[in-house]
Write a protein that holds these residues in place. Structure first.
Motif, PDB file in Angstrom:
ATOM      1  N   GLY A  12     -37.229 -14.980  -7.106  1.00 24.24           N
ATOM      2  CA  GLY A  12     -37.291 -14.313  -8.395  1.00 24.24           C
ATOM      3  C   GLY A  12     -36.854 -15.231  -9.529  1.00 24.24           C
ATOM      4  N   ILE A  13     -37.547 -15.159 -10.653  1.00 29.68           N
ATOM      5  CA  ILE A  13     -37.251 -15.983 -11.825  1.00 29.68           C
ATOM      6  C   ILE A  13     -36.909 -15.084 -13.009  1.00 29.68           C
ATOM      7  CG2 ILE A  13     -38.194 -17.642 -13.480  1.00 29.68           C
ATOM      8  CD1 ILE A  13     -40.031 -18.661 -11.241  1.00 29.68           C
ATOM      9  N   GLU A  14     -35.769 -15.335 -13.632  1.00 29.77           N
ATOM     10  CA  GLU A  14     -35.314 -14.546 -14.772  1.00 29.77           C
ATOM     11  C   GLU A  14     -35.043 -15.457 -15.969  1.00 29.77           C
ATOM     12  OE1 GLU A  14     -34.663 -11.756 -16.248  1.00 29.77           O
ATOM     13  OE2 GLU A  14     -33.218 -12.512 -17.701  1.00 29.77           O
ATOM     14  N   THR A  15     -35.774 -15.216 -17.083  1.00 29.85           N
ATOM     15  CA  THR A  15     -35.582 -16.018 -18.293  1.00 29.85           C
ATOM     16  C   THR A  15     -35.675 -15.146 -19.541  1.00 29.85           C
ATOM     17  OG1 THR A  15     -37.941 -16.558 -18.492  1.00 29.85           O
ATOM     18  CG2 THR A  15     -36.564 -18.096 -17.237  1.00 29.85           C
ATOM     19  N   GLY A  89     -37.442  -8.758 -23.385  1.00 30.51           N
ATOM     20  CA  GLY A  89     -36.607  -9.925 -23.615  1.00 30.51           C
ATOM     21  C   GLY A  89     -37.145 -10.737 -24.775  1.00 30.51           C
ATOM     22  N   LEU A  90     -36.647 -11.955 -24.930  1.00 30.01           N
ATOM     23  CA  LEU A  90     -37.116 -12.855 -25.980  1.00 30.01           C
ATOM     24  C   LEU A  90     -38.484 -13.405 -25.578  1.00 30.01           C
ATOM     25  CD1 LEU A  90     -33.809 -14.862 -26.597  1.00 30.01           C
ATOM     26  CD2 LEU A  90     -34.675 -12.903 -27.897  1.00 30.01           C
ATOM     27  N   ALA A  91     -39.459 -13.270 -26.463  1.00 28.98           N
ATOM     28  CA  ALA A  91     -40.839 -13.612 -26.115  1.00 28.98           C
ATOM     29  C   ALA A  91     -40.980 -15.046 -25.611  1.00 28.98           C
ATOM     30  CB  ALA A  91     -41.745 -13.379 -27.321  1.00 28.98           C
ATOM     31  N   GLY A  92     -40.440 -15.998 -26.341  1.00 29.80           N
ATOM     32  CA  GLY A  92     -40.573 -17.397 -25.940  1.00 29.80           C
ATOM     33  C   GLY A  92     -39.902 -17.692 -24.618  1.00 29.80           C
ATOM     34  N   ALA A  93     -38.726 -17.132 -24.424  1.00 27.71           N
ATOM     35  CA  ALA A  93     -38.000 -17.334 -23.174  1.00 27.71           C
ATOM     36  C   ALA A  93     -38.762 -16.731 -21.997  1.00 27.71           C
ATOM     37  CB  ALA A  93     -36.599 -16.728 -23.285  1.00 27.71           C
ATOM     38  N   LEU A  94     -39.287 -15.530 -22.193  1.00 27.33           N
ATOM     39  CA  LEU A  94     -40.054 -14.873 -21.135  1.00 27.33           C
ATOM     40  C   LEU A  94     -41.284 -15.691 -20.748  1.00 27.33           C
ATOM     41  CD1 LEU A  94     -39.991 -11.191 -22.450  1.00 27.33           C
ATOM     42  CD2 LEU A  94     -38.898 -11.995 -20.353  1.00 27.33           C
ATOM     43  N   LEU A  95     -41.947 -16.269 -21.743  1.00 31.12           N
ATOM     44  CA  LEU A  95     -43.159 -17.040 -21.479  1.00 31.12           C
ATOM     45  C   LEU A  95     -42.899 -18.236 -20.576  1.00 31.12           C
ATOM     46  CD1 LEU A  95     -44.910 -16.954 -24.969  1.00 31.12           C
ATOM     47  CD2 LEU A  95     -45.849 -16.090 -22.814  1.00 31.12           C
ATOM     48  N   ALA A 337     -46.163 -12.264 -20.862  1.00 34.33           N
ATOM     49  CA  ALA A 337     -44.843 -11.750 -21.218  1.00 34.33           C
ATOM     50  C   ALA A 337     -44.986 -10.615 -22.223  1.00 34.33           C
ATOM     51  CB  ALA A 337     -43.991 -12.871 -21.807  1.00 34.33           C
ATOM     52  N   ASP A 338     -44.149  -9.607 -22.087  1.00 35.23           N
ATOM     53  CA  ASP A 338     -44.156  -8.469 -23.004  1.00 35.23           C
ATOM     54  C   ASP A 338     -42.717  -8.216 -23.435  1.00 35.23           C
ATOM     55  OD1 ASP A 338     -44.303  -6.075 -24.356  1.00 35.23           O
ATOM     56  OD2 ASP A 338     -45.494  -5.033 -22.835  1.00 35.23           O
ATOM     57  N   SER A 339     -42.391  -8.642 -24.650  1.00 37.76           N
ATOM     58  CA  SER A 339     -41.007  -8.561 -25.108  1.00 37.76           C
ATOM     59  C   SER A 339     -40.507  -7.127 -25.247  1.00 37.76           C
ATOM     60  CB  SER A 339     -40.851  -9.284 -26.451  1.00 37.76           C
ATOM     61  OG  SER A 339     -41.686  -8.687 -27.429  1.00 37.76           O
ATOM     62  N   SER A 340     -41.424  -6.166 -25.297  1.00 36.92           N
ATOM     63  CA  SER A 340     -41.026  -4.766 -25.416  1.00 36.92           C
ATOM     64  C   SER A 340     -41.538  -3.934 -24.242  1.00 36.92           C
ATOM     65  CB  SER A 340     -41.536  -4.186 -26.739  1.00 36.92           C
ATOM     66  OG  SER A 340     -42.945  -4.301 -26.842  1.00 36.92           O
ATOM     67  N   LEU A 341     -41.672  -4.547 -23.085  1.00 43.23           N
ATOM     68  CA  LEU A 341     -42.150  -3.836 -21.890  1.00 43.23           C
ATOM     69  C   LEU A 341     -41.295  -2.593 -21.629  1.00 43.23           C
ATOM     70  CD1 LEU A 341     -44.148  -4.020 -19.430  1.00 43.23           C
ATOM     71  CD2 LEU A 341     -42.273  -5.133 -18.189  1.00 43.23           C
ATOM     72  N   PRO A 342     -41.876  -1.412 -21.616  1.00 38.76           N
ATOM     73  CA  PRO A 342     -41.081  -0.191 -21.424  1.00 38.76           C
ATOM     74  C   PRO A 342     -40.545  -0.067 -20.011  1.00 38.76           C
ATOM     75  CG  PRO A 342     -43.414   0.339 -21.450  1.00 38.76           C
ATOM     76  CD  PRO A 342     -43.307  -1.116 -21.816  1.00 38.76           C
ATOM     77  N   VAL A 343     -39.384   0.531 -19.889  1.00 36.00           N
ATOM     78  CA  VAL A 343     -38.763   0.669 -18.573  1.00 36.00           C
ATOM     79  C   VAL A 343     -39.569   1.593 -17.675  1.00 36.00           C
ATOM     80  CG1 VAL A 343     -37.292   2.635 -19.152  1.00 36.00           C
ATOM     81  CG2 VAL A 343     -36.534   0.986 -17.418  1.00 36.00           C
ATOM     82  N   THR A 344     -40.436   2.399 -18.264  1.00 32.23           N
ATOM     83  CA  THR A 344     -41.304   3.263 -17.460  1.00 32.23           C
ATOM     84  C   THR A 344     -42.324   2.454 -16.662  1.00 32.23           C
ATOM     85  OG1 THR A 344     -42.618   3.574 -19.480  1.00 32.23           O
ATOM     86  CG2 THR A 344     -41.071   5.318 -18.898  1.00 32.23           C
TER      87      THR A 344
END
Length: 368
Positions: A12-15, A89-95, A337-344
């Motif tokens: 797993g990768i988390e950024t 998360g932060l868009a650039g970081a997620l990318l 990446a989706d900086s506002s990805l809903p928890v649903t």
């Protein structure tokens, strides 16, 4: 008894913010949890700078993945899948993380799973206490989130019960630490000073706790302002600020509201398990008060060890392994990446054909 080697082995990768986290799990067993933090680079700014975080992820990604594989005693070819935080998360970081995960998955010929940061924070508890009960109420508290979530299936059904309407709890900790000149990040240092202070020395407001207020939503902006003004008044009067008492009283106001609303949600929904996650879940007073209130209400409390509460790759790997175990659809190669990805959306599945999404070229195993 099934051989543990039959359980999915997932990286797993988390950024999502300032931590480059890479975790490897086999089923619910944690094999490696490698982290490269850029927090020191942000400290002089008093908060996370997105561009700095993104560049730090780029530099740390490959070495952190290699370290995780070495710690786990496995090779990349052994993996059954690659999971990555797709948001929020932060868009650039997620990318950076998503791009790296897609590259590794493609080269290895492995399925790719874009997963939700918040759902991952819930799922990580499986590495500590075993399979999550269904349903489970989750209180997630961090620098970016303060949320109450009801999960009946961590891979497919996570329902928001309440969330912060302004500052998240962790953000409030950072801001008050800055006002007190205690440095960044604020959570750990406030916790440390609070242990030597009186939590009842100063009565600070408890936001959204009135009879007509939303039952499960949070607000810490008013508390932050009240504390800052109290400190300013002391300084304007030429008086010393009792830093330890301020820290303890502020912290008590935050954890009082968090635990009160979480227990209420459990009672209202008839759920007898509460899981607490996110960076602020490492706070010692939150853990103590939550335990006291859960015991009084007949609720079982589950809180991972502090290292698993902060952002890490292990939590992403844990949710990815659950996706594999439950035969959930993998993500397509156009995952973004989706900086506002809903928890649903606990994960981002591909189209109907996704389970056979491994490209023919990748099956030749480009990774070496």
């Amino acid at each position: 008894m099934a051989d543990s080697r039959d359980e999915p082995l997932v990286l797993g990768i988390e950024t999502s913010c300032d931590e480059t986290g890479v975790g490897i799990v086999r089923g619910n067993t944690l094999l490696a949890d490698a982290i490269a933090s850029s927090v020191d680079e942000h400290a002089r700014f008093g908060g996370v700078v997105p561009e700095v975080a993104s560049r730090a992820h780029l530099e740390a990604m490959v070495p952190t993945i290699q370290r995780a594989l070495k710690d786990a005693g496995v090779t990349a070819k052994d993996l059954d899948g690659i999971a990555v935080t797709a948001g929020p998360g932060l868009a650039g970081a997620l990318l950076v993380g998503v791009s790296a995960a897609k590259a590794y998955a493609y080269a290895l010929g492995k399925p790719l799973y874009g997963v939700n940061h918040l759902a991952s924070h819930i799922c990580v508890d499986q590495l500590e206490h075993g399979a999550l009960p269904e349903p489970t109420m989750a209180l997630l508290v961090s620098g970016g989130h303060s949320s109450l979530l009801l999960s009946t299936d961590i891979t497919a059904d996570v329902r928001p019960m309440g969330a912060t309407i302004d500052d998240a709890a962790g953000e409030a900790f950072d801001k008050i630490a800055r006002v007190l000149n205690l440095g960044f990040p604020g959570g750990p240092v406030i916790d440390r000073y609070a242990k030597e202070g009186d939590p009842n020395a100063i009565t600070f407001p408890r936001g959204l706790t009135g009879p007509r207020d939303p039952a499960y939503d949070f607000s810490f902006s008013g508390l932050k302002t009240a504390v800052a003004r109290w400190i300013e008044a002391k300084r304007a009067a030429g008086e010393d600020v009792p830093v330890r008492d301020v820290a303890a009283s502020f912290q008590e106001a935050v954890v009082d509201v968090l635990t009160r609303k979480a227990v209420r949600a459990c009672k209202d929904e008839g759920v007898d398990h509460l899981m607490i996650g996110g960076g602020v879940a490492a706070n010692s007073r939150l853990r103590v008060l939550a335990q006291e209130r859960c015991e009084a209400a007949g609720i079982r409390l589950r809180v991972p060890r502090p290292k698993l509460c902060t952002d890490n790759g292990a939590m992403v790997a844990a949710l990815g392994a659950e996706m594999v175990a439950r035969n959930r659809a993998a993500s397509d190669w156009d995952l973004s990446a989706d900086s506002s990805l809903p928890v649903t959306d606990p994960h981002v599945p591909g189209r109907a054909h996704t389970h056979d999404h491994v490209h023919e070229v990748s099956k030749e195993n480009l990774y070496s």
